[in-house]
Design an enzyme around this catalytic site. Structure first.
Site, PDB file in Angstrom:
ATOM      1  N   GLY A  45       0.725  -4.019   4.795  1.00 31.86           N
ATOM      2  CA  GLY A  45       0.883  -5.420   5.180  1.00 31.86           C
ATOM      3  C   GLY A  45      -0.391  -6.202   5.005  1.00 31.86           C
TER       4      GLY A  45
ATOM      5  N   ASP B 284      -7.441  -3.079   4.899  1.00 34.80           N
ATOM      6  CA  ASP B 284      -7.305  -2.063   5.940  1.00 34.80           C
ATOM      7  C   ASP B 284      -7.152  -0.651   5.381  1.00 34.80           C
ATOM      8  OD1 ASP B 284      -4.788  -2.649   4.878  1.00 34.80           O
ATOM      9  OD2 ASP B 284      -3.737  -2.240   6.758  1.00 34.80           O
TER      10      ASP B 284
ATOM     11  N   GLY C 260      -3.619  -6.684   5.507  1.00 33.48           N
ATOM     12  CA  GLY C 260      -4.720  -5.846   5.981  1.00 33.48           C
ATOM     13  C   GLY C 260      -5.830  -6.624   6.658  1.00 33.48           C
TER      14      GLY C 260
ATOM     15  N   THR D 126       0.866  -1.156   0.000  1.00 30.99           N
ATOM     16  CA  THR D 126       0.000   0.000   0.000  1.00 30.99           C
ATOM     17  C   THR D 126       0.905   1.209   0.000  1.00 30.99           C
ATOM     18  OG1 THR D 126      -1.569  -1.203   1.386  1.00 30.99           O
ATOM     19  CG2 THR D 126      -1.750   1.183   1.412  1.00 30.99           C
TER      20      THR D 126
END
Ligand SMILES: *[C@@H]1O[C@H](CO)[C@@H](O)[C@H](O)[C@H]1NC(C)=O
Length: 310
Positions: free
Chosen positions: A222, A201, A224, A170
């Protein structure tokens, strides 16, 4: 490029939220290694869908989109949710319609690259995928699946198979402008081979990122699906609220997740309003160090920083 885009926005008088939007938007255009923007992380149907959020730490307003289809500029749509609605999060086809109504162009997010990733996945019996406790056995077969009376302990799941630094990432940004305004944002195309409808996330306030102009900001990357259960960005900002050093705040946010998921893949970056910053990552075989970028005004360029995972 993304940091230069953010920095030049600040220099030309933009606010922190403008810089976060411009920085993430640049990444969406550049596809930042395939993990942000169009043409990456095809889902089980070969589609690319985008998740993004932006938060204004002055007003505590948030705009976010999840499972966005057809629109390349996800952070721009997130900003539009914040600026033009009283809502926080719009999802799916309706979010795309909202964006098109406001003038964002509807485009095909597939590319030859995303198509080849998808076709390869199909040819290897839909491996890896995100199913559990279904029949036929998801680690061997494609769907459609039906519920099975098997209850795999989730902690025993082999996370690194699906969620590695190579297929899930991300862009997360924290910006503090000269007036002390803090903003944070995230943008991603999510997890490769996700089940359609999955939202990670990145667009969840406090999970993907969080900002409070009285304290600072944080952003995460990472796995999520795991990380969003712990609101690590919110947690890190709350640790910093009492004056905790940003690196330590990041480490403590990671530790809280690791207690439950020792082998999760994830990292947090933190910055406080005095301009101190840090990062932390959970140490695993595939990830021993985490690289992040900091714009250095005196050098007038972005500097790469590295932390050892804990
Ligand atoms: C930011 O972090 C630094 C380094 O730990 C610390 O010295 C400073 O007091 C912090 N700022 C605030 C406002 O807490």
């Amino acid at each position: 490029y993304k940091l230069s885009a953010a920095w030049s926005t600040l220099q030309s008088g933009g606010r922190a939220v403008d810089a976060v939007e411009k920085g993430c938007a640049q990444c969406e255009i550049d596809q930042c290694g395939g993990t942000v923007g169009y043409g990456g992380s095809p889902d089980e149907l070969g589609e690319t869908t985008l998740d993004a959020m932006i938060m204004d730490g002055d007003t505590m307003q948030v705009g976010a989109v999840g499972d966005l289809r057809r629109i390349k500029n996800a952070i721009g749509v997130a900003r539009a949710v914040m600026e033009h609605t009283k809502h926080t999060l719009l999802v799916g086809e309706s979010a795309s319609n909202f964006a098109e109504d406001l003038g964002f162009p509807g485009e095909n997010l597939k590319t030859s690259r995303s198509l080849s990733i998808y076709l390869k996945w199909l040819s290897q019996n839909c491996q890896p995928n995100s199913w559990k406790n279904v029949t036929p056995e998801p680690s061997k077969s494609c769907g459609p699946y039906k519920p099975a009376n098997r209850f795999l302990q989730e902690k025993q799941r082999v996370h690194h198979e699906l969620t590695s630094i190579h297929n899930h990432d991300t862009i997360g940004m924290v910006v503090i402008d000269k007036n002390g305004h803090v903003s944070a944002g995230t943008s991603t195309n999510g997890l490769r081979h996700k089940i359609p409808g999955r939202v990670g996330d990145a667009p969840i306030a406090g999970a993907g990122s969080y900002a409070d102009s009285e304290v600072g900001g944080a952003a995460c990357t990472g796995d999520g699906d795991i990380m969003m259960r712990f609101l690590p960005s919110y947690q890190a900002v709350e640790y910093m609220r009492n004056g905790m050093d940003p690196t330590l705040a990041c480490q403590k946010a990671i530790s809280r997740i690791r207690k439950h998921y020792p082998s999760f893949f994830g990292a947090v970056v933190c910055a406080n309003i005095t301009g101190s910053y840090g990062a932390a990552c959970n140490k695993m075989v595939a990830l021993t160090q985490f690289h992040f970028m900091v714009y250095n005004p005196s050098a007038d360029r972005a500097l790469e920083k590295v932390v050892n995972c804990i």
